[in-house]
Design a protein around this motif. Structure first.
Motif, short mmCIF file in Angstrom:
data_model
loop_
_atom_site.label_atom_id
_atom_site.label_comp_id
_atom_site.label_asym_id
_atom_site.label_seq_id
_atom_site.Cartn_x
_atom_site.Cartn_y
_atom_site.Cartn_z
N GLY A 127 11.96 72.49 7.08
CA GLY A 127 12.38 72.46 8.49
C GLY A 127 13.45 71.43 8.68
N TYR A 128 13.99 71.38 9.88
CA TYR A 128 14.96 70.33 10.18
C TYR A 128 14.21 69.08 10.59
CZ TYR A 128 18.73 73.63 9.84
OH TYR A 128 19.62 74.54 9.35
N GLY A 129 14.72 67.96 10.21
CA GLY A 129 14.01 66.74 10.56
C GLY A 129 14.84 65.50 10.31
N ILE A 130 14.24 64.39 10.71
CA ILE A 130 14.89 63.09 10.53
C ILE A 130 14.30 62.43 9.30
CG2 ILE A 130 15.03 60.77 11.54
CD1 ILE A 130 15.03 62.16 14.29
N ARG A 131 15.16 61.91 8.46
CA ARG A 131 14.66 61.22 7.27
C ARG A 131 14.10 59.85 7.69
NH1 ARG A 131 16.15 62.56 2.16
NH2 ARG A 131 18.01 63.60 2.86
N TYR A 132 13.48 59.19 6.77
CA TYR A 132 12.94 57.86 6.98
C TYR A 132 11.84 57.87 8.03
CZ TYR A 132 17.45 57.36 4.84
OH TYR A 132 18.53 57.54 4.03
N LYS A 133 11.08 58.95 8.06
CA LYS A 133 9.93 58.96 8.98
C LYS A 133 8.71 59.38 8.15
CE LYS A 133 9.09 58.81 13.55
NZ LYS A 133 9.55 58.97 14.87
N ASP A 134 8.31 60.67 8.23
CA ASP A 134 7.10 61.09 7.53
C ASP A 134 7.39 61.94 6.31
OD1 ASP A 134 5.71 59.93 9.60
OD2 ASP A 134 5.87 61.75 10.79
N PHE A 135 8.63 62.44 6.24
CA PHE A 135 8.90 63.40 5.20
C PHE A 135 9.95 62.89 4.24
CE2 PHE A 135 7.12 65.55 8.73
CZ PHE A 135 6.24 66.43 8.15
N ARG A 136 9.76 63.27 2.99
CA ARG A 136 10.75 62.86 2.00
C ARG A 136 11.36 64.09 1.36
NH1 ARG A 136 8.03 62.42 -3.23
NH2 ARG A 136 5.85 62.83 -2.91
N ARG A 137 12.47 63.87 0.68
CA ARG A 137 13.22 64.97 0.08
C ARG A 137 12.41 65.61 -1.04
NH1 ARG A 137 17.73 65.76 -3.45
NH2 ARG A 137 17.25 63.83 -4.48
N MET A 138 12.64 66.94 -1.21
CA MET A 138 11.93 67.64 -2.28
C MET A 138 12.39 67.14 -3.63
SD MET A 138 11.96 71.69 -2.78
CE MET A 138 11.17 72.49 -4.13
N ASN A 164 11.90 56.56 -1.08
CA ASN A 164 12.37 56.70 0.30
C ASN A 164 12.74 55.34 0.89
OD1 ASN A 164 12.98 58.85 1.91
ND2 ASN A 164 11.08 58.75 3.07
N GLY A 165 11.99 54.33 0.50
CA GLY A 165 12.26 52.98 0.99
C GLY A 165 13.60 52.48 0.51
N VAL A 166 13.91 52.74 -0.76
CA VAL A 166 15.21 52.34 -1.32
C VAL A 166 16.33 53.07 -0.59
CG1 VAL A 166 16.66 52.39 -3.40
CG2 VAL A 166 14.22 51.86 -3.59
N ARG A 167 16.10 54.38 -0.37
CA ARG A 167 17.09 55.18 0.35
C ARG A 167 17.33 54.62 1.76
NH1 ARG A 167 15.11 60.57 -1.48
NH2 ARG A 167 16.44 61.08 -3.21
N VAL A 173 17.01 51.57 2.77
CA VAL A 173 17.78 50.32 2.69
C VAL A 173 19.26 50.64 2.46
CG1 VAL A 173 18.14 48.21 1.33
CG2 VAL A 173 15.82 48.95 1.88
N VAL A 174 19.53 51.56 1.51
CA VAL A 174 20.92 51.96 1.23
C VAL A 174 21.54 52.54 2.49
CG1 VAL A 174 22.38 53.54 -0.11
CG2 VAL A 174 20.49 52.36 -1.22
N PHE A 175 20.76 53.39 3.16
CA PHE A 175 21.26 54.02 4.39
C PHE A 175 21.61 52.95 5.43
CE2 PHE A 175 20.46 55.60 8.69
CZ PHE A 175 21.26 56.73 8.71
N GLY A 176 20.73 51.98 5.61
CA GLY A 176 20.95 50.92 6.60
C GLY A 176 22.21 50.11 6.30
N ILE A 177 22.38 49.78 5.01
CA ILE A 177 23.56 48.98 4.62
C ILE A 177 24.84 49.79 4.87
CG2 ILE A 177 24.77 47.97 2.62
CD1 ILE A 177 21.94 47.31 1.48
#
Lengths: 283, 49
Positions: free
Chosen positions: A272-283, B4-7, B9-13
């Motif tokens: 689905g479409y979504g915002i990263r850095y929340k609950d879902f991570r990339r496949m 995801n955490g590393v990503r 941080v990279v994203f924020g920078i």
């Protein structure tokens, strides 16, 4: 935020409308198509996220790639911080979602692909060819502007400039016609080749040539918004990548234009479409 | 989730860098430069040379 139930409502038609609206918004200076003159207002200092030539009579925004090359041509005097920053910002926020939803030339290619002719399927060759756009990015967008002091991609390749700028301007602006020479013929040839190829090969220009797509593809793995996979639901069947017309190996990799065609095909509704850095991570 | 955490941080920078570049670019006259280029017909773009 994760929107997976969009396959019917916000699916293909919504994307078509978004592409159409983006193309119209980029080219709101309708008057220009009749007068053969380009828009000269203040907002033209803003870059559009998609590939849209600023010499198109309708264009009210700047081409990000043209602005970058033009900035690099004069980089000896002043580095193009603004153009680089804008591209970085677009890439970080949306990645290649821009290619799938906000690029008028991508929209045109998809319409041309609807012409009922035999279609070329993806394979090893198309996968290898997909690296060509990075070569074009380095050679024509970075090296030629810095070394030869000319916007290499705009000058020798860009079919968008010919289609949106060259053709309408030379039709309406008589003063330009005597200036047409070999370069115009060459660019018309490139345009015809690209459009012809797009009838047989899905988004051929985006996949093999577009340096803007190449830039945005670098940000796909970290972009803020886009297609996401709910790993709790994913069963790893790889149907998403198999059925995709592009050279993707997994959802949201560098080749994914985030069109969302795979959303409706996923057997477990994990995409689905979504915002990263929340609950879902990339496949 | 560590990945995801590393990503993040990279994203924020990079986001901070991009915002900084845009702001500095505007202050440096970048917006004006882009506009000045875009309001004139680009001969290279349309195939005149």
């Amino acid at each position: 935020m994760f929107i997976s139930g969009i396959k019917d409502r916000f699916g293909r038609f919504a994307r078509r409308y978004t592409q159409l609206i983006a193309a119209v918004l980029y080219n709101l200076n309708i008057k220009g198509f009749f007068t053969g003159k380009i828009y000269q207002g203040d907002i033209k200092g803003l870059c559009a996220p998609g590939l849209n030539c600023y010499s198109c009579p309708g264009a009210v925004l700047s081409c990000p790639l043209g602005s970058l090359q033009s900035g690099l041509v004069s980089a000896g005097l002043k580095f193009p911080f603004y153009a680089v920053g804008t591209l970085l910002l677009f890439g970080l926020l949306l990645g290649r979602f821009i290619c799938g939803f906000l690029c008028p030339f991508g929209f045109l290619q998809e319409l041309i692909y609807k012409i009922p002719v035999p279609k070329l399927k993806k394979g090893k060759v198309t996968r290898i060819l997909s690296y060509l756009k990075y070569v074009i990015l380095v050679a024509f967008v970075i090296v030629i502007p810095l070394v030869k002091l000319a916007p290499g991609f705009c000058k020798y390749i860009c079919p968008v400039g010919t289609f949106e700028g060259g053709i309408p301007l030379t039709i309406k602006n008589e003063a330009l016609r005597p200036l047409l020479g070999f370069l115009f013929s060459w660019k018309m040839f490139i345009l015809a080749l690209v459009l012809l190829l797009c009838m047989f090969c899905f988004r051929a220009f985006c996949r093999f040539v577009c340096p803007l797509g190449a830039i945005y593809s670098l940000f796909n793995p970290i972009s803020f918004f886009g297609v996401r996979v709910n790993m709790n639901k994913c069963i790893g069947c790889n149907k998403c990548a198999r059925d995709c017309k592009l050279d993707v190996r997994k959802v949201c990799d560098r080749e994914c234009v985030q069109c969302g065609e795979c959303i409706g095909k996923c057997p477990t509704s994990a995409i689905g479409y979504g915002i990263r850095y929340k609950d879902f991570r990339r496949m | 989730m560590k990945k995801n955490g590393v990503r993040a941080v990279v994203f924020g920078i990079l986001l901070a860098l991009a915002t900084g570049l845009v702001v500095y670019g505007i202050a440096d006259g970048g917006f004006r430069d882009v506009k000045n280029k875009a309001i004139r017909i680009c001969n290279e773009c349309i195939g005149i040379g």
